[in-house]
Enzyme design. Structure first.
Site, PDB file in Angstrom:
ATOM      1  N   GLY A  41       0.797  -1.225   0.000  1.00  0.00           N
ATOM      2  CA  GLY A  41       0.000   0.000   0.000  1.00  0.00           C
ATOM      3  C   GLY A  41       0.823   1.264   0.000  1.00  0.00           C
ATOM      4  N   THR A  57      -4.661  10.995   6.040  1.00  0.00           N
ATOM      5  CA  THR A  57      -3.974  10.400   4.897  1.00  0.00           C
ATOM      6  C   THR A  57      -4.974  10.166   3.779  1.00  0.00           C
ATOM      7  OG1 THR A  57      -4.349   8.091   5.534  1.00  0.00           O
ATOM      8  CG2 THR A  57      -2.427   9.196   6.493  1.00  0.00           C
ATOM      9  N   SER A 111     -12.071  -6.062  12.034  1.00  0.00           N
ATOM     10  CA  SER A 111     -10.918  -6.536  11.263  1.00  0.00           C
ATOM     11  C   SER A 111      -9.608  -6.232  11.985  1.00  0.00           C
ATOM     12  CB  SER A 111     -10.917  -5.913   9.863  1.00  0.00           C
ATOM     13  OG  SER A 111     -10.639  -4.525   9.901  1.00  0.00           O
ATOM     14  N   LYS A 112      -9.513  -5.083  12.648  1.00  0.00           N
ATOM     15  CA  LYS A 112      -8.280  -4.738  13.343  1.00  0.00           C
ATOM     16  C   LYS A 112      -8.134  -5.502  14.659  1.00  0.00           C
ATOM     17  CE  LYS A 112      -6.518  -1.908  10.345  1.00  0.00           C
ATOM     18  NZ  LYS A 112      -5.270  -2.280   9.614  1.00  0.00           N
ATOM     19  N   TYR A 144     -14.492  -2.110  10.601  1.00  0.00           N
ATOM     20  CA  TYR A 144     -13.070  -1.783  10.700  1.00  0.00           C
ATOM     21  C   TYR A 144     -12.480  -2.292  12.011  1.00  0.00           C
ATOM     22  CZ  TYR A 144      -8.794   1.009  10.592  1.00  0.00           C
ATOM     23  OH  TYR A 144      -7.483   1.419  10.596  1.00  0.00           O
ATOM     24  N   SER A 145     -13.150  -2.004  13.138  1.00  0.00           N
ATOM     25  CA  SER A 145     -12.643  -2.489  14.425  1.00  0.00           C
ATOM     26  C   SER A 145     -12.587  -4.007  14.448  1.00  0.00           C
ATOM     27  CB  SER A 145     -13.516  -1.981  15.576  1.00  0.00           C
ATOM     28  OG  SER A 145     -13.177  -0.658  15.930  1.00  0.00           O
ATOM     29  N   ASP A 168      15.978  10.190  -9.554  1.00  0.00           N
ATOM     30  CA  ASP A 168      16.529  11.535  -9.373  1.00  0.00           C
ATOM     31  C   ASP A 168      17.433  11.627  -8.143  1.00  0.00           C
ATOM     32  OD1 ASP A 168      15.136  12.258 -11.612  1.00  0.00           O
ATOM     33  OD2 ASP A 168      13.553  13.360 -10.532  1.00  0.00           O
TER      34      ASP A 168
END
Length: 332
Positions: A42, A222, A190-191, A187-188, A83
């Site tokens: 990612g 982000t 999964s975390k 989300y929680s 660069d």
């Protein structure tokens, strides 16, 4: 004195300015990562992108992975590497694909001339809304990315790390991997799974000399919010009238999610560079001395007390049993 911030790292083109431009005294406080190899998932934006450049500028060889190549973010990173003569190689990797994970890790190991030193599992998705609103499409995407994706990449790098008897796996969790907020979707959930999987893996890898570290960021601005807004809106469009009527305020907020623009840090928000800086510090530590968890945020850390009680409970439960030496090695 100038300090490292996302603002002074961002150049007009959207890439990061050289860390060497910082005052020598400040730059000297950053760890030397020379000789270490990193594979990061990612890296098109957010912690992954900032980290790829930060680690490379501190001497590491970086394999920056992202999905859907070719894409402008990959070309930006490749141009920056050319660069500034940074050891950054961009590889295509979608954490949802067993085949792509295996291919990218094999190529990174080939180019590296051996096993990787550090895996940073960073790719993730956030989809908001009440739990009942999450159909199986959204549920599968959340767990396939945030949990199964971590397992895929870990299993790909571990054979080499085990052969060499060294390595570090860094899994990005969240404050919400230990505390729960309504309307946060899955989300929680999964975390929480990432936290448990990572801690168990940390114990099991003690005999192999491999460390596992869980990073628990608080809220940072982000570009991951762009995907959050996209996925949440797509889910909102699939919510049935019955569910929408049952949770009117939460469902309405699903339409109003906003993401940070590229390079933007809204006033009062913490700087995302703090997360890869913490990872760099941990990677530079001696094997066996790294913490299992690192909470990263300048503000409140609501998970701190949970982490303390969890540590004490694990030691009390397992510390004197057959796995006691492994548990004590990780937690002490």
């Amino acid at each position: 004195m100038t300090t490292i911030t996302r603002r002074n790292l961002l150049a007009a083109s959207g890439t990061l300015a050289a860390l060497s431009a910082l005052p020598a005294a400040r730059a000297a406080t950053l760890p030397d990562l020379s000789g270490k190899s990193f594979l990061i998932t990612g890296t098109s934006s957010g912690f992954g992108r900032i980290g790829a450049e930060l680690y490379a500028r501190r001497g590491a060889r970086v394999f920056a992975t992202m999905r859907n190549l070719p894409r402008p973010e990959a070309e930006e990173l490749r141009r920056l590497a050319r660069d500034e003569k940074l050891a950054i190689t961009v590889l295509e990797l979608d954490v949802l694909s067993d085949e792509m994970v295996a291919r990218a890790v094999a190529e990174a190991e080939r180019l590296n001339g051996g096993p990787l030193d550090v895996l940073v599992n960073n790719a993730g998705v956030v989809i908001g809304g009440p739990v009942e609103a999450h159909d199986l499409e959204a549920t599968r995407l959340a767990f396939d990315t945030n949990v199964f994706g971590y397992q895929r990449t870990a299993r790909a790098v571990l054979p080499g790390m085990r052969r060499r008897k060294s390595g570090l796996i860094v899994n990005i969790s969240s404050q919400q991997g230990r505390v729960v907020m309504p309307a946060g979707g899955l989300y929680s959930a999964s975390k929480f799974a990432v936290e448990a999987m990572s801690e168990q893996l940390a114990y099991e890898l003690v005999p192999h000399g491999i460390d596992v570290v869980i990073i628990e960021p608080g809220g940072y601005p982000t570009e991951v919010g762009q995907n959050r807004a996209k996925y949440t809106q797509a889910l909102r469009d699939r919510v049935t009238a019955d569910v929408a009527g049952a949770y009117p305020e939460m469902v309405e907020r699903m339409k109003a999610m906003r993401s940070a623009r590229k390079g933007e840090i809204p006033p009062g928000m913490p700087d995302p560079v703090e997360v890869p800086t913490a990872i760099a510090e941990i990677a530079a530590m001696a094997p066996g001395t790294r913490p299992l968890r690192r909470a990263v945020h300048p503000g409140p850390k609501p998970q701190a007390e949970i982490n303390r009680v969890s540590r004490e409970s694990q030691l009390a439960w397992l510390g004197d049993g057959p796995y006691g030496p492994w548990v004590k090695d990780v937690l002490d």
